[in-house]
Design an enzyme around this catalytic site. Sequence first.
Site, PDB file in Angstrom:
ATOM      1  N   ARG A   1      -7.979   4.888  10.230  1.00  0.00           N
ATOM      2  CA  ARG A   1      -8.178   5.203  11.650  1.00  0.00           C
ATOM      3  C   ARG A   1      -6.888   5.124  12.483  1.00  0.00           C
ATOM      4  NH1 ARG A   1     -12.643   1.926  14.195  1.00  0.00           N
ATOM      5  NH2 ARG A   1     -12.321   0.382  12.562  1.00  0.00           N
TER       6      ARG A   1
ATOM      7  N   ARG B   1      50.201   6.623  27.537  1.00  0.00           N
ATOM      8  CA  ARG B   1      49.673   7.727  28.339  1.00  0.00           C
ATOM      9  C   ARG B   1      50.842   8.616  28.731  1.00  0.00           C
ATOM     10  NH1 ARG B   1      48.674   3.479  33.308  1.00  0.00           N
ATOM     11  NH2 ARG B   1      50.793   3.582  34.122  1.00  0.00           N
TER      12      ARG B   1
ATOM     13  N   GLU C   1     -23.045  -8.770   5.699  1.00  0.00           N
ATOM     14  CA  GLU C   1     -22.287  -7.639   6.215  1.00  0.00           C
ATOM     15  C   GLU C   1     -23.196  -6.753   7.050  1.00  0.00           C
ATOM     16  OE1 GLU C   1     -18.843  -6.986   6.050  1.00  0.00           O
ATOM     17  OE2 GLU C   1     -19.239  -9.099   5.713  1.00  0.00           O
TER      18      GLU C   1
ATOM     19  N   THR D   1     -12.743  -6.932  -0.141  1.00  0.00           N
ATOM     20  CA  THR D   1     -11.931  -8.109   0.222  1.00  0.00           C
ATOM     21  C   THR D   1     -11.973  -9.189  -0.867  1.00  0.00           C
ATOM     22  OG1 THR D   1     -13.854  -8.809   1.523  1.00  0.00           O
ATOM     23  CG2 THR D   1     -12.032  -7.821   2.728  1.00  0.00           C
TER      24      THR D   1
ATOM     25  N   GLY E   1      -3.749  -9.135   7.076  1.00  0.00           N
ATOM     26  CA  GLY E   1      -2.458  -8.676   7.587  1.00  0.00           C
ATOM     27  C   GLY E   1      -2.559  -7.885   8.879  1.00  0.00           C
TER      28      GLY E   1
ATOM     29  N   ALA F   1      37.164  -1.204  33.628  1.00  0.00           N
ATOM     30  CA  ALA F   1      36.092  -0.197  33.596  1.00  0.00           C
ATOM     31  C   ALA F   1      36.447   0.937  32.645  1.00  0.00           C
ATOM     32  CB  ALA F   1      35.870   0.362  34.994  1.00  0.00           C
TER      33      ALA F   1
ATOM     34  N   ASN G   1      -7.263  -1.629  14.162  1.00  0.00           N
ATOM     35  CA  ASN G   1      -7.758  -0.545  13.308  1.00  0.00           C
ATOM     36  C   ASN G   1      -7.361   0.824  13.834  1.00  0.00           C
ATOM     37  OD1 ASN G   1      -9.410  -2.235  11.474  1.00  0.00           O
ATOM     38  ND2 ASN G   1     -10.493  -2.682  13.361  1.00  0.00           N
TER      39      ASN G   1
HETATM   40  C1  UD1 Z   1     -14.399  -7.690   6.921  1.00  0.00           C
HETATM   41  C2  UD1 Z   1     -15.493  -8.683   6.570  1.00  0.00           C
HETATM   42  C3  UD1 Z   1     -16.430  -8.824   7.765  1.00  0.00           C
HETATM   43  C4  UD1 Z   1     -15.651  -9.267   8.992  1.00  0.00           C
HETATM   44  C5  UD1 Z   1     -14.506  -8.295   9.245  1.00  0.00           C
HETATM   45  C6  UD1 Z   1     -13.612  -8.838  10.324  1.00  0.00           C
HETATM   46  C7  UD1 Z   1     -15.883  -8.522   4.158  1.00  0.00           C
HETATM   47  C8  UD1 Z   1     -16.765  -7.976   3.107  1.00  0.00           C
HETATM   48  N1  UD1 Z   1     -16.210  -8.212   5.430  1.00  0.00           N
HETATM   49  O1  UD1 Z   1     -15.023  -6.442   7.090  1.00  0.00           O
HETATM   50  O2  UD1 Z   1     -17.420  -9.781   7.477  1.00  0.00           O
HETATM   51  O3  UD1 Z   1     -16.489  -9.334  10.105  1.00  0.00           O
HETATM   52  O4  UD1 Z   1     -13.692  -8.134   8.069  1.00  0.00           O
HETATM   53  O5  UD1 Z   1     -12.636  -7.896  10.671  1.00  0.00           O
HETATM   54  O6  UD1 Z   1     -14.936  -9.230   3.859  1.00  0.00           O
HETATM   55  N2  UD1 Z   1      -8.507  -5.287   2.288  1.00  0.00           N
HETATM   56  C9  UD1 Z   1      -7.767  -5.295   1.129  1.00  0.00           C
HETATM   57  N3  UD1 Z   1      -8.345  -4.793  -0.011  1.00  0.00           N
HETATM   58  C10 UD1 Z   1      -9.592  -4.325  -0.039  1.00  0.00           C
HETATM   59  C11 UD1 Z   1     -10.348  -4.328   1.147  1.00  0.00           C
HETATM   60  C12 UD1 Z   1      -9.787  -4.824   2.298  1.00  0.00           C
HETATM   61  O7  UD1 Z   1      -6.624  -5.715   1.117  1.00  0.00           O
HETATM   62  O8  UD1 Z   1     -10.037  -3.906  -1.132  1.00  0.00           O
HETATM   63  C13 UD1 Z   1      -7.905  -5.808   3.527  1.00  0.00           C
HETATM   64  C14 UD1 Z   1      -7.768  -4.747   4.585  1.00  0.00           C
HETATM   65  O9  UD1 Z   1      -6.510  -4.125   4.505  1.00  0.00           O
HETATM   66  C15 UD1 Z   1      -7.939  -5.540   5.869  1.00  0.00           C
HETATM   67  C16 UD1 Z   1      -8.845  -6.680   5.462  1.00  0.00           C
HETATM   68  O10 UD1 Z   1      -8.760  -6.781   4.063  1.00  0.00           O
HETATM   69  O11 UD1 Z   1      -6.718  -6.099   6.307  1.00  0.00           O
HETATM   70  C17 UD1 Z   1     -10.287  -6.468   5.915  1.00  0.00           C
HETATM   71  O12 UD1 Z   1     -10.778  -5.316   5.311  1.00  0.00           O
HETATM   72  P1  UD1 Z   1     -11.756  -4.324   6.072  1.00  0.00           P
HETATM   73  O13 UD1 Z   1     -12.090  -3.221   5.166  1.00  0.00           O
HETATM   74  O14 UD1 Z   1     -11.202  -3.991   7.399  1.00  0.00           O
HETATM   75  O15 UD1 Z   1     -13.024  -5.269   6.223  1.00  0.00           O
HETATM   76  P2  UD1 Z   1     -14.244  -5.034   7.169  1.00  0.00           P
HETATM   77  O16 UD1 Z   1     -15.142  -4.043   6.548  1.00  0.00           O
HETATM   78  O17 UD1 Z   1     -13.781  -4.789   8.535  1.00  0.00           O
HETATM   79 CA    CA Z   2     -11.556  -4.295   9.647  1.00  0.00          CA
END
Ligand code: UD1
Ligand code: CA
Length: 449
Positions: free
Chosen positions: A15, A422, A154, A81, A104, A362, A226
């Site tokens: 996004r 000069r 979730e 995650t 991050g 200057a 995001n």
């Molecule tokens: C996640 C949480 C949700 C929480 C929300 C807060 C889970 C399943 N859900 O959802 O409960 O309310 O964050 O913002 O954990 N990332 C990786 N590898 C992956 C997936 C994600 O490194 O395979 C990193 C993403 O880059 C990001 C963070 O983990 O920095 C969160 O991932 P994102 O996909 O945004 O999680 P949400 O679905 O928002």
């Molecule tokens: Ca997120």
Amino acid sequence: MPVSLVILAAGQGTRMNSDLPKVLHRVAGAPLLHHAMQAGAALSPERVVVVAGHGAEAVSKAARAWDEACGIVVQAEQLGTGHAVAQAAPALAGVSGDCVVLYGDTPFIRPETLEAMLEARARHAVVVLGFEARDPGRYGRLIAQGEALERIVEFKDATEAQRAITLCNSGVICADTALLLDLVGTLGNDNAAGEYYLTDVVELARRRGLSAGVVTCDEAETLGVNTRAQLAEAEAAFQARARAEALDNGVTLTAPETVFFALDTVVGRDAIIGPNVVFGPGVTIESGAEIRAFCHLEGCHVSRGADVGPFARLRPGAELAEDVHVGNFVEIKNAILEEGVKVGHLSYLGDADVGEGTNIGAGTVTCNYDGVMKHRTRIGKRAFIGSDTMLVAPVTVGDGALTGSGSVITADVPAGAVALGRARQVVKPGLAQKLFETLRALKAAQNKD
Ligand code: UD1
Ligand code: CA
């Protein structure tokens, strides 16, 4: 007890509509990743592991720029995650104590909040950071009784009743390292997203008879980026806080809302910062220095009693000693200005050393670049550089020496000498009037045609 950090940074950030990995977008001059790493650094972690994926090379480079010793693991496919945390296992081998998982792309978690989570570990095997959301949207919901956390659902998997819960998951989680790795190793992906959810470790821990708990923080801390709009929001939030902190620390900001700080800007007490000043990374302003309106500073140090601007630019490596004066339309780069040096107007000093008490007239320019290489200009103490002097580097001007205005200085000037480089002036008495008469006659002839 030792603490380790795992920072999740593998996501693409679709996004953001960008070629740049999301965590490398900047707030306050620093990648989002550095904000998260700085928040975690307050816990003095024994090991830091960044989970990279999209743009892994660039992400690891940025991570190492902040913390040379940090571990990088690559999550080739973003399977969730929980899967991301599992990738950190090899990098955490042999590590004892607690592990804190951060995102991050979530720059504003306060060190105090992380410390509260570590304290809560005395009561719970797994501690999750939650917040009361004004608009819970698609966040994971915390099913909790007071501090006791039952599980995290979730949004995609939640019932209507669960979606009505406003206590949400920030994503930050803390548990014993070995336990956490054990738990993420047993996650399944039988859910609406088909992902390995880190959030499922709560239920898994409870099935083992372990307790899970919630620590809450203000929603502002959990602001995740995001979209570009959220990036701008994060910038505004950072600046608002940095300005308030500067004021609290005894810095005068004439028009606070127009001053922009970087993540690492340091400004001493009783410094005065005028309107429309922008600090890039790496700036230190000592107590009592003054930065006037419309200055841009990065990678520089301004000592006590010095004053800069209005309309000055200090670039990386500009080092201003006490009581240095830098005036309007002056640019300084990779140059050391010793105590009391004055550069009042319209000058460029690059790759230069200027001794104490020297006055730069200057329009002075250090001609530091020959098209291929950079060269240094060395000017001694209490020298006087006449206005519009071109100092063609490498060149040295000795202590107490003087250069005539408009000189092009290509050879070293010994201490105490006067250098004139000069053309000699020629004066023709009465010629001006004759010249004007000739020109007027020419114009009259042209107008007739
Ligand atoms: C996640 C949480 C949700 C929480 C929300 C807060 C889970 C399943 N859900 O959802 O409960 O309310 O964050 O913002 O954990 N990332 C990786 N590898 C992956 C997936 C994600 O490194 O395979 C990193 C993403 O880059 C990001 C963070 O983990 O920095 C969160 O991932 P994102 O996909 O945004 O999680 P949400 O679905 O928002
Ligand atoms: Ca997120």
